[in-house]
Design an enzyme around this catalytic site. Sequence first.
Site, PDB file in Angstrom:
ATOM      1  N   ASP A  15       0.822  -1.217   0.000  1.00 49.67           N
ATOM      2  CA  ASP A  15       0.000   0.000   0.000  1.00 49.67           C
ATOM      3  C   ASP A  15       0.851   1.259   0.000  1.00 49.67           C
ATOM      4  O   ASP A  15       0.640   2.168  -0.796  1.00 49.67           O
ATOM      5  CB  ASP A  15      -0.997  -0.003   1.184  1.00 49.67           C
ATOM      6  CG  ASP A  15      -0.346  -0.237   2.546  1.00 49.67           C
ATOM      7  OD1 ASP A  15       0.887  -0.414   2.627  1.00 49.67           O
ATOM      8  OD2 ASP A  15      -1.080  -0.236   3.549  1.00 49.67           O
ATOM      9  N   ASP A  27       7.115   3.819   3.317  1.00 49.52           N
ATOM     10  CA  ASP A  27       7.370   4.942   4.208  1.00 49.52           C
ATOM     11  C   ASP A  27       8.872   4.953   4.517  1.00 49.52           C
ATOM     12  O   ASP A  27       9.667   5.472   3.741  1.00 49.52           O
ATOM     13  CB  ASP A  27       6.479   4.717   5.436  1.00 49.52           C
ATOM     14  CG  ASP A  27       6.443   5.866   6.400  1.00 49.52           C
ATOM     15  OD1 ASP A  27       6.371   7.010   5.952  1.00 49.52           O
ATOM     16  OD2 ASP A  27       6.477   5.628   7.620  1.00 49.52           O
ATOM     17  N   VAL A  38      -2.243   8.863   5.918  1.00 48.80           N
ATOM     18  CA  VAL A  38      -3.324   8.702   4.957  1.00 48.80           C
ATOM     19  C   VAL A  38      -4.082   7.398   5.192  1.00 48.80           C
ATOM     20  O   VAL A  38      -3.520   6.412   5.659  1.00 48.80           O
ATOM     21  CB  VAL A  38      -2.809   8.758   3.503  1.00 48.80           C
ATOM     22  CG1 VAL A  38      -2.223  10.129   3.197  1.00 48.80           C
ATOM     23  CG2 VAL A  38      -1.800   7.660   3.199  1.00 48.80           C
TER      24      VAL A  38
HETATM   25  P1  5GP Z   1       7.819   1.199   6.170  1.00 51.92           P
HETATM   26  O1  5GP Z   1       8.430  -0.076   6.644  1.00 51.92           O
HETATM   27  O2  5GP Z   1       8.121   1.540   4.749  1.00 51.92           O
HETATM   28  O3  5GP Z   1       8.140   2.336   7.102  1.00 51.92           O
HETATM   29  O4  5GP Z   1       6.286   1.036   6.395  1.00 51.92           O
HETATM   30  C1  5GP Z   1       5.414   0.677   5.467  1.00 51.92           C
HETATM   31  C2  5GP Z   1       4.094   0.377   6.155  1.00 51.92           C
HETATM   32  O5  5GP Z   1       3.750   1.423   7.045  1.00 51.92           O
HETATM   33  C3  5GP Z   1       2.976   0.321   5.179  1.00 51.92           C
HETATM   34  O6  5GP Z   1       2.747  -0.995   4.785  1.00 51.92           O
HETATM   35  C4  5GP Z   1       1.805   0.860   5.943  1.00 51.92           C
HETATM   36  O7  5GP Z   1       1.128  -0.196   6.554  1.00 51.92           O
HETATM   37  C5  5GP Z   1       2.378   1.713   7.024  1.00 51.92           C
HETATM   38  N1  5GP Z   1       2.228   3.152   6.793  1.00 51.92           N
HETATM   39  C6  5GP Z   1       3.195   4.072   6.627  1.00 51.92           C
HETATM   40  N2  5GP Z   1       2.694   5.300   6.443  1.00 51.92           N
HETATM   41  C7  5GP Z   1       1.369   5.160   6.485  1.00 51.92           C
HETATM   42  C8  5GP Z   1       0.256   6.077   6.327  1.00 51.92           C
HETATM   43  O8  5GP Z   1       0.372   7.278   6.095  1.00 51.92           O
HETATM   44  N3  5GP Z   1      -0.965   5.547   6.411  1.00 51.92           N
HETATM   45  C9  5GP Z   1      -1.179   4.232   6.637  1.00 51.92           C
HETATM   46  N4  5GP Z   1      -2.414   3.822   6.694  1.00 51.92           N
HETATM   47  N5  5GP Z   1      -0.180   3.342   6.789  1.00 51.92           N
HETATM   48  C10 5GP Z   1       1.067   3.803   6.711  1.00 51.92           C
HETATM   49 MG    MG Z   2       1.286  -2.154   5.101  1.00 46.19          MG
END
Ligand code: 5GP
Ligand code: MG
Length: 181
Positions: A98, A101, A151
């Site tokens: 999705d 981040d 979001v």
């Molecule tokens: P990363 O490991 O890249 O930091 O995290 C990715 C995960 O963080 C995504 O799969 C998602 O579940 C969650 N995430 C990061 N930012 C957001 C956001 O703005 N909204 C939502 N709903 N989930 C987020």
């Molecule tokens: Mg996720």
Amino acid sequence: MIKYQKSVIVTKEEIETAVNGLAKQLNDKYKGKEVIAIGLLKGAFVFMADVIRQLDIDVQVEFLIVKSYKNGRTNGKPQIVLDLKKGITEKNIVIFEDIIDTGRTLAAVKEYLKYKGAKDVEIAALLTKPSRREVVVDIDYSLFTIPNEIVVGYGLDYNEYGRQFSNIIALNDAGIEELKE
Ligand code: 5GP
Ligand code: MG
């Protein structure tokens, strides 16, 4: 108007156009080949469902649950809590995520799938927040670059709020506060 909506970040029409474009790219690239689409639950379920219904290649579906988030913050160490049902040795994989981040989830998942013997692992991300990146990830298909907002919508949630919205919206401060667990 949705109670906790600060602004609309991506409309459902924009999503539809981008999803069609991605499906076309995948149909071209994997023509005559087999692909396993792996969705990262729960957030990617709507996105992956929309894309795969437009594929005319040989596609199988798997899911992974990788946990690392609470109240929109990563604890930095993604853990696999639901594993694949079938082996993926020598398979072409497309991961559906999705939102990317910090990049830590995807980096861990890609390494895991390579370790499980996948031939090729591509990443399709609905959203990316480049300003938050902590580790480098190679995103093969990235649909929308968004600002540093929390979001929800189109499958994405904030503590289970908002998955059913058809637009992707930014949460306002009241939502972030009141929906905290
Ligand atoms: P990363 O490991 O890249 O930091 O995290 C990715 C995960 O963080 C995504 O799969 C998602 O579940 C969650 N995430 C990061 N930012 C957001 C956001 O703005 N909204 C939502 N709903 N989930 C987020
Ligand atoms: Mg996720």
